[in-house]
Write a protein that holds these residues in place. Sequence first.
Motif, PDB file in Angstrom:
ATOM      1  N   PRO A  74     110.733 -23.892  -8.351  1.00  0.00           N
ATOM      2  CA  PRO A  74     110.021 -23.964  -7.074  1.00  0.00           C
ATOM      3  C   PRO A  74     110.373 -22.843  -6.099  1.00  0.00           C
ATOM      4  O   PRO A  74     111.534 -22.565  -5.853  1.00  0.00           O
ATOM      5  CB  PRO A  74     110.440 -25.325  -6.509  1.00  0.00           C
ATOM      6  CG  PRO A  74     110.792 -26.133  -7.718  1.00  0.00           C
ATOM      7  CD  PRO A  74     111.398 -25.151  -8.691  1.00  0.00           C
ATOM      8  N   GLN A  75     109.334 -22.194  -5.591  1.00  0.00           N
ATOM      9  CA  GLN A  75     109.394 -21.137  -4.585  1.00  0.00           C
ATOM     10  C   GLN A  75     109.938 -19.799  -5.090  1.00  0.00           C
ATOM     11  O   GLN A  75     110.023 -18.847  -4.313  1.00  0.00           O
ATOM     12  CB  GLN A  75     110.188 -21.592  -3.355  1.00  0.00           C
ATOM     13  CG  GLN A  75     109.540 -22.743  -2.604  1.00  0.00           C
ATOM     14  CD  GLN A  75     108.186 -22.342  -2.048  1.00  0.00           C
ATOM     15  OE1 GLN A  75     108.067 -21.381  -1.317  1.00  0.00           O
ATOM     16  NE2 GLN A  75     107.150 -23.088  -2.406  1.00  0.00           N
ATOM     17  N   LEU A  76     110.296 -19.685  -6.353  1.00  0.00           N
ATOM     18  CA  LEU A  76     110.797 -18.413  -6.877  1.00  0.00           C
ATOM     19  C   LEU A  76     109.727 -17.331  -6.750  1.00  0.00           C
ATOM     20  O   LEU A  76     110.009 -16.219  -6.300  1.00  0.00           O
ATOM     21  CB  LEU A  76     111.249 -18.565  -8.336  1.00  0.00           C
ATOM     22  CG  LEU A  76     111.760 -17.296  -9.011  1.00  0.00           C
ATOM     23  CD1 LEU A  76     113.024 -16.782  -8.320  1.00  0.00           C
ATOM     24  CD2 LEU A  76     112.052 -17.571 -10.488  1.00  0.00           C
ATOM     25  N   GLY A  77     108.502 -17.643  -7.143  1.00  0.00           N
ATOM     26  CA  GLY A  77     107.419 -16.663  -7.075  1.00  0.00           C
ATOM     27  C   GLY A  77     107.060 -16.272  -5.658  1.00  0.00           C
ATOM     28  O   GLY A  77     106.592 -15.159  -5.415  1.00  0.00           O
ATOM     29  N   PHE A  78     107.262 -17.156  -4.702  1.00  0.00           N
ATOM     30  CA  PHE A  78     106.964 -16.849  -3.307  1.00  0.00           C
ATOM     31  C   PHE A  78     108.087 -16.020  -2.685  1.00  0.00           C
ATOM     32  O   PHE A  78     107.850 -14.990  -2.071  1.00  0.00           O
ATOM     33  CB  PHE A  78     106.744 -18.133  -2.509  1.00  0.00           C
ATOM     34  CG  PHE A  78     106.448 -17.865  -1.069  1.00  0.00           C
ATOM     35  CD1 PHE A  78     105.187 -17.455  -0.676  1.00  0.00           C
ATOM     36  CD2 PHE A  78     107.434 -18.001  -0.104  1.00  0.00           C
ATOM     37  CE1 PHE A  78     104.912 -17.179   0.663  1.00  0.00           C
ATOM     38  CE2 PHE A  78     107.173 -17.740   1.235  1.00  0.00           C
ATOM     39  CZ  PHE A  78     105.913 -17.319   1.617  1.00  0.00           C
TER      40      PHE A  78
END
Length: 123
Positions: A74-78
């Motif tokens: 979660p949220q790694l790509g953001f």
Amino acid sequence: MRILFPTALALAIVAAPGAARDRNAVPVATPTGEPQNCVPLRNIRESVVRSDRVIDFRIGGNRYYRVTLDQSCPQLGFERRFSYATSLSQLCAQDIITVLYSTPPLSGASCGLAPFQPVTIAK
């Protein structure tokens, strides 16, 4: 603990006009050998977070290894940045990365890595 941030070049590309629609595009990568469980820390030149599941590592001069996480982080790509802690001189598939939030500076989800697949990345 070591923190990996995108390079200035990667930031310039993300900030370029039209980059927002391409931000989550994961370039095609062709495997070029057998996956490896570990890579030496001293050889990692750059990490590029492509999505919540894909990280490309530039090793040495111009070799790339793609790590495709077993599950979404979660949220790694953001956030596009992470930290890790290891007592070895290698980063390995069984190591844990932790997403770093830019504001406020907090730690996010922790996720397990996967094997390092040598690849050629499409331009």
